[in-house]
Design an enzyme around this catalytic site. Structure first.
Site, PDB file in Angstrom:
ATOM      1  N   CYS A  70       6.594  -0.265   6.581  1.00  0.00           N
ATOM      2  CA  CYS A  70       6.120   0.887   5.811  1.00  0.00           C
ATOM      3  C   CYS A  70       7.235   1.354   4.888  1.00  0.00           C
ATOM      4  O   CYS A  70       8.397   1.399   5.299  1.00  0.00           O
ATOM      5  CB  CYS A  70       5.730   1.999   6.781  1.00  0.00           C
ATOM      6  N   LEU A  71       6.882   1.703   3.648  1.00  0.00           N
ATOM      7  CA  LEU A  71       7.897   2.182   2.700  1.00  0.00           C
ATOM      8  C   LEU A  71       8.592   3.446   3.220  1.00  0.00           C
ATOM      9  O   LEU A  71       9.715   3.727   2.834  1.00  0.00           O
ATOM     10  CB  LEU A  71       7.260   2.470   1.340  1.00  0.00           C
ATOM     11  N   GLY A 114       0.833  -1.195   0.000  1.00  0.00           N
ATOM     12  CA  GLY A 114       0.000   0.000   0.000  1.00  0.00           C
ATOM     13  C   GLY A 114       0.863   1.238   0.000  1.00  0.00           C
ATOM     14  O   GLY A 114       2.033   1.195   0.398  1.00  0.00           O
ATOM     15  N   HIS A 117      -1.892   7.329   7.409  1.00  0.00           N
ATOM     16  CA  HIS A 117      -0.980   8.253   6.718  1.00  0.00           C
ATOM     17  C   HIS A 117      -1.701   9.556   6.350  1.00  0.00           C
ATOM     18  O   HIS A 117      -1.103  10.632   6.387  1.00  0.00           O
ATOM     19  CB  HIS A 117      -0.461   7.624   5.417  1.00  0.00           C
ATOM     20  N   HIS A 174      -3.699   1.186   7.999  1.00  0.00           N
ATOM     21  CA  HIS A 174      -2.343   1.749   7.952  1.00  0.00           C
ATOM     22  C   HIS A 174      -2.280   2.926   6.970  1.00  0.00           C
ATOM     23  O   HIS A 174      -1.773   3.995   7.297  1.00  0.00           O
ATOM     24  CB  HIS A 174      -1.368   0.626   7.548  1.00  0.00           C
ATOM     25  N   GLU A 175      -2.832   2.717   5.770  1.00  0.00           N
ATOM     26  CA  GLU A 175      -2.764   3.785   4.743  1.00  0.00           C
ATOM     27  C   GLU A 175      -3.618   4.984   5.144  1.00  0.00           C
ATOM     28  O   GLU A 175      -3.222   6.134   4.922  1.00  0.00           O
ATOM     29  CB  GLU A 175      -3.192   3.255   3.374  1.00  0.00           C
ATOM     30  N   GLN A 178       3.107   9.968   1.165  1.00  0.00           N
ATOM     31  CA  GLN A 178       4.390   9.256   1.084  1.00  0.00           C
ATOM     32  C   GLN A 178       5.176   9.627  -0.168  1.00  0.00           C
ATOM     33  O   GLN A 178       6.377   9.389  -0.242  1.00  0.00           O
ATOM     34  CB  GLN A 178       4.163   7.738   1.098  1.00  0.00           C
TER      35      GLN A 178
HETATM   36 NI    NI Z   1       3.058   3.225   5.433  1.00  0.00          NI
END
Ligand code: NI
Length: 153
Positions: free
Chosen positions: A87-88, A45, A133, A129-130, A50
């Site tokens: 997480c990226l 995701g 953000h 999670h997304e 991000q």
């Molecule tokens: Ni993330």
């Protein structure tokens, strides 16, 4: 186009994102680029902040199914389950996060359709999670037992 992924410490990741007001070419291109960036770095995701864009849009891919959500809102949560997340934007960090087991999410598609989706398992975790953000929250703010590198189970 592959975009630069912002990492923890970048102020854009702490901001509450704006609603998408108009689904235009720019948003569609952003969704395409977010997906390309997510696949390149093997994420499940990615949220617009991000890649440095503070708007409420996320792309998720779970079980080879891609979901694009514009202005997503969780309308229902049920249960609770703790599992490992990464997480990226937090390279190489993993931690245990408690999330709702099931969620219902309402969002708009790039084709201007209002949709509602019920999810559980990894998809439910990923949605939560997304969406965090979009409110300037990172999983490392709420995770327990954060480790560098994935822990063997
Ligand atoms: Ni993330």
């Amino acid at each position: 186009m592959i975009l630069e992924v912002k990492t923890a410490g970048d102020p854009v990741l702490k901001k509450v994102c704006e609603d998408v007001k108009k689904i235009d070419k720019r948003i569609k291109k952003l969704l395409d680029d977010m997906a390309e960036t997510m696949y390149k770095y093997e994420g499940v995701g990615i949220a617009a902040p991000q890649v440095g864009v503070s708007v409420r849009a996320v792309v998720i891919d779970v079980d080879k199914k891609k979901y694009e959500m514009i202005n997503p809102v969780i309308t229902y949560r049920e249960g609770s389950v703790t599992d490992s997340e990464g997480c990226l934007s937090c390279p190489d960090l993993f931690g245990e996060v408690e999330r709702a087991e099931k969620v219902r999410v309402k969002f708009t598609t790039r084709f201007h359709k209002e949709k509602e989706l019920e999810a559980e398992g990894l998809l439910a975790r990923c949605i939560q999670h997304e969406l965090d953000h979009l409110d300037g929250k990172l999983f490392i703010d709420i995770a327990k037992n954060i480790t560098k590198g994935r822990k063997e189970k």
